[in-house]
Design a protein around this motif. Structure first.
Motif: not given
Length: 597
Positions: A294-296, A301-304, A455-458
């Motif tokens: 599971k990705i945080n 978003i913070h890194d982006l 990609d992760l959102e999908r």
């Protein structure tokens, strides 16, 4: 019997040890709860304050007809009288704690003000129990904290890696030492055997006996002379007494083994609970493993956002730098550098690394430049390249490692060293453009993050584990399962220990009651009489108690005496308790690193 009219927090401004200049009294009275005809309870808070926020100590005011003086019962069984102080404005007499006078600050110190626990105040036949809590826990919760504190201390005593222990005759000891458990069982058997047939001695006493069976003493003749034909007269008699040196030592041994057994039970129970919690935590952890990760989302978003912010900052810095450089252009250094000879190029794409740190050439920097194949040259194993930045060097130090495009006339030459390394030196002749480029890597990282986010959102922010992660998870699972097996085995061993020890406590306690009933004192001095050589019960008590002390590691009577003293704690200074708790935790951490003071 004295009665309490009211209880409040008050602030006393002392003129001297006996007289007050003024007394401030809190607006709200403390609740007095009646337990029975002779007992009341008052709940207060340590470090209390009155309505204006200043420190206020606990005080009581008695009914006017009461003449009894309130006394505080101390931990050693003694008592100390409360001090009366009269308010100058109202004439009310308050009773406050006054054990120690602070000469410097001019007030009576109060243990109740800074303590936590229970205090008993006696007013004639009335007992007032003052329960002192803190703003974060009650005095009932304090009992549990003190139990944990004592258990932690006992664990240090029985911890084979700790230096906080009594003298031990061997280095390896454990709560599950079968020899020690067997010794406790044999000790109880010998104690029961002793109580069935103890050593006694006949002691002469005087008792009233019928006239025909009297063995006269001087008092007998006095009674005959004064009382005549009395039916009962004082006679010499004998009673059996258990209070002999052999039994005194046996009583002491039973008391000590009872204490050690209780401590073993307490430590084993504490460790068993701790192992059970750890085992449950590890078992819960096993259920969290999955073939997906599971990705945080918040972290991505913070890194982006960080990358976007870095690009904006970089672009701003790049634009400001290029504006400053533009003020220096065009730059003509041909007259200054024409004498260097060499070749001329019209364009150079460079990455400026660092200054060569040469006092004679302060504006010269190491560089890498791109070749026709778009590769960076040179490889520093084969040689290196430098450039004389001249006036541009003043602005360059903040942008080392960045890429630049330079247009104009740039002179250069190749120099070969004696070790066949190539040195390429660049210098400026006429410069029309000197541009700091935007970071391609940072821009590419932003693009990668954006693609990753989509990609992760999908995929609903999960992804399958890769091969390395699967292998790592497999090793971790095996490690946790093995650790769970070890924890469960230790827990079962401790539970077995508790099940074996707990039934022994009532037997030892019954033996202590028997000794007390027969009024046998305790003496730690070994009598060294023939009784301990010939009688197997007495001999067994001595031998088995030595084995138990050796197996438990407690050969110091002072430790047992200290543990006896902390069995019942009435009033505890909360700051001192916290300091000692911190010290205990520090010691527990340090011994894990084999620290020796």
């Amino acid at each position: 019997m004295g009665r309490i009219q009211e209880a409040k927090y008050i602030k006393v401004d002392w003129q001297n040890r006996e007289t007050a200049n003024s007394i401030k009294v809190s607006d709200d009275a403390l609740a007095i709860e009646s337990i029975d005809d002779n007992t009341v309870e008052i709940d207060i808070v340590c470090f209390s304050s009155i309505n204006d926020g200043s420190a206020g100590q606990f005080a009581i005011r008695l009914e006017s007809q009461t003449t009894d003086i309130p006394h505080v019962k101390l931990g050693d069984g003694t008592s100390i009288a409360l001090r009366p102080v009269t308010a100058p404005d109202t004439g009310h007499q308050w009773w406050v704690e006054g054990k120690t006078w602070d000469k410097k600050n001019g007030y009576w110190c109060s243990d109740i003000y800074r303590g936590v626990g229970e205090v008993q105040i006696k007013i004639g036949a009335l007992v007032c129990r003052v329960n002192i809590s803190t703003s974060t826990f009650t005095h009932q919760q304090l009992e549990q904290y003190l139990l944990d504190f004592k258990t932690d201390f006992l664990e240090l005593i029985f911890d084979q890696s700790s230096y906080i222990n009594a003298p031990v005759q061997h280095n390896e000891r454990t709560l599950l030492d079968k020899t020690t458990l067997l010794a406790i069982s044999k000790f109880i058997e010998c104690t029961e055997l002793l109580l069935e047939n103890p050593k006694v001695e006949l002691r002469e006493v005087q008792q009233l006996r019928p006239r025909k069976s009297v063995r006269p003493v001087p008092r007998t003749f006095m009674e005959l002379a004064t009382r005549g034909n009395a039916r009962l007269l004082t006679s010499r008699a004998y009673i059996e007494s258990w209070d002999v040196p052999e039994n005194r030592y046996a009583h002491y041994a039973v008391r000590k083994i009872y204490q050690i057994t209780m401590m073993l039970c307490a430590v084993a129970a504490s460790q068993e609970r701790s192992l059970k919690r750890n085992l449950h935590a590890h078992q819960q952890r096993l259920t969290t493993f999955s073939d997906q990760k599971k990705i945080n989302k918040d972290a991505v978003i913070h890194d982006l956002k960080d990358t976007e912010k870095a690009i904006l900052t970089m672009e701003d810095d790049t634009n400001k730098y290029n504006e400053r450089i533009a003020d220096l252009l065009p730059l003509d250094l041909s007259r200054k550098n024409r004498s260097r000879g060499g070749y001329i190029c019209k364009f150079l794409h460079v990455k400026i690394d660092k200054n060569i740190n040469d006092l004679d050439f302060p504006t010269v920097y190491y560089i890498k430049y791109k070749t026709i194949n778009n590769d960076w040259y040179p490889d520093f194993v084969d040689g290196f390249a430098t450039i004389d930045l001249d006036v541009f060097s003043k602005e360059i130090d903040s942008f080392l490692g960045r890429e630049f495009e330079i247009y104009g006339e740039i002179g250069y030459r190749e120099v070969f060293t004696s070790t066949n390394k190539t040195i390429i030196r660049y210098w400026f002749l006429k410069i029309t453009s000197f541009v700091l480029l935007k970071s391609v890597k940072l821009a590419q990282r932003l693009l990668d993050h954006q693609e990753q986010f989509v990609d992760l959102e999908r995929k609903n922010w999960v992804r399958p584990l890769n091969f390395d992660e699967k292998q790592q998870q497999k090793r971790e699972l095996e490690s946790i399962r093995k650790h769970c097996e070890i924890l469960d085995s230790r827990r079962l061993n401790l539970k077995s220990l508790i099940d074996e020890l707990l039934p022994k406590l009532p037997l030892l306690n019954a033996a202590l009651k028997k000794f007390s009933k027969e009024k046998v004192k305790m003496d730690s001095r070994f009598p060294n009489t023939m009784t301990y050589v010939q009688n197997p019960a007495y001999q067994g008590i001595h031998i088995e108690s030595m084995k138990i002390k050796k197996g438990s590691g407690i050969n110091d009577d002072e430790i047992l005496l200290a543990l006896d003293r902390i069995e019942s704690i009435g009033l505890v200074h909360i700051s001192l308790l916290y300091e000692r708790w911190c010290l205990l935790q520090i010691i527990k951490v340090l011994i894990n690193f084999r620290y020796l003071p």
